[in-house]
Design an enzyme around this catalytic site. Structure first.
Site, PDB file in Angstrom:
ATOM      1  N   ALA A  82      -0.892   9.217   0.509  1.00  0.00           N
ATOM      2  CA  ALA A  82      -0.223   9.470  -0.768  1.00  0.00           C
ATOM      3  C   ALA A  82       0.434   8.207  -1.337  1.00  0.00           C
ATOM      4  CB  ALA A  82       0.820  10.562  -0.594  1.00  0.00           C
ATOM      5  N   HIS A  83       0.456   8.095  -2.651  1.00  0.00           N
ATOM      6  CA  HIS A  83       1.174   7.051  -3.373  1.00  0.00           C
ATOM      7  C   HIS A  83       2.247   7.704  -4.245  1.00  0.00           C
ATOM      8  CE1 HIS A  83      -2.071   3.668  -3.203  1.00  0.00           C
ATOM      9  NE2 HIS A  83      -2.096   4.417  -2.101  1.00  0.00           N
ATOM     10  N   LYS A  84       3.307   6.975  -4.517  1.00  0.00           N
ATOM     11  CA  LYS A  84       4.335   7.463  -5.433  1.00  0.00           C
ATOM     12  C   LYS A  84       3.727   7.648  -6.821  1.00  0.00           C
ATOM     13  CE  LYS A  84       8.845   6.223  -7.365  1.00  0.00           C
ATOM     14  NZ  LYS A  84       9.913   5.199  -7.420  1.00  0.00           N
ATOM     15  N   THR A  90       0.897   3.666  -9.829  1.00  0.00           N
ATOM     16  CA  THR A  90       0.820   4.212  -8.474  1.00  0.00           C
ATOM     17  C   THR A  90       0.535   3.123  -7.444  1.00  0.00           C
ATOM     18  OG1 THR A  90      -1.553   4.657  -8.691  1.00  0.00           O
ATOM     19  CG2 THR A  90      -0.019   6.433  -9.318  1.00  0.00           C
ATOM     20  N   PRO A 111       4.555  12.046  -2.314  1.00  0.00           N
ATOM     21  CA  PRO A 111       4.147  13.455  -2.156  1.00  0.00           C
ATOM     22  C   PRO A 111       3.919  13.756  -0.678  1.00  0.00           C
ATOM     23  CG  PRO A 111       2.842  12.359  -3.841  1.00  0.00           C
ATOM     24  CD  PRO A 111       3.614  11.287  -3.146  1.00  0.00           C
TER      25      PRO A 111
END
Length: 211
Positions: A82-84, A90, A111
């Protein structure tokens, strides 16, 4: 009465592409049940290479039940991928050095979908891709090359990209009875003695044996 040992890496001596993977996994955050096998002609003992972005600092687990059949090329994407997403970009600037680490995300910014949990007696078809936090119910069947983005009900048959429920294997009363019987939790001697009923769909016999 004899039965295969769950501690044998290769239960079929002349067929090494089948491996009981509980005996090969080293990562403490990957939990595999007895008799679950991975079928891979390239390297059946190296199942862990298919669990991607599984970083220890994230802490999520991949949990797979007993008596599961996992085909070649099945992959699990874990929460570390996951990436912010709350900002305009991102891109993970923070991982590339001290000049950019001032934008290090705070706990909770990434996430997080939780553990990925596969039930017992699940058949996962060739090159299926399972995303983080997905829960797959007991007895489900996942069609080849499916992209599994959401939970799968017990005894559901799913397929496609993204995967959707194509049909249920049995009626709701039968599914409820099977979940209550939970034959996969029986001692292996009891399973062995009742294989005809398990593979032959004789619910009355299973009910009588479990009562």
């Amino acid at each position: 009465m004899t039965y295969p040992s769950p501690h044998n890496k290769h239960p079929l001596p002349d067929f090494p592409q089948v491996c009981f993977i509980k005996n090969t996994v080293q990562n403490p955050n990957i939990l595999i049940g007895d008799y679950t096998y991975y079928d891979d002609p390239e390297d059946s003992e190296n199942f862990e290479r298919n669990v991607l972005y599984h970083f220890p600092f994230v802490g999520d687990k991949l949990i797979i039940g007993k008596f599961c059949a996992i085909a070649h090329g099945v992959k699990f994407i874990m929460n570390g991928a996951a990436h912010k997403m709350s900002g305009f970009s991102t891109y993970p600037f923070e991982i590339f050095g001290p000049s950019w680490d001032r934008v290090m995300p705070q706990p909770g910014d990434y996430p997080y979908k939780g553990d990925t949990v596969i039930g017992n007696d699940v058949w996962i078809g060739y090159e299926t891709l399972i995303l983080p936090g997905v829960k797959i119910g007991h007895g489900a069947i996942i069609g080849a090359r499916s992209l599994v983005t959401k939970d799968v009900p017990p005894y559901g048959i799913v397929g496609g990209n993204p995967a959707d429920v194509l049909k249920m294997r049995f009626s709701e009363p039968v599914i409820e009875a099977l979940l209550e019987i939970a034959w996969w939790d029986w001692p292996i001697e009891k399973i062995t003695a009742n294989l005809e009923a398990i593979v032959g769909a004789d619910l009355d016999v299973l009910k009588n044996v479990s009562s």
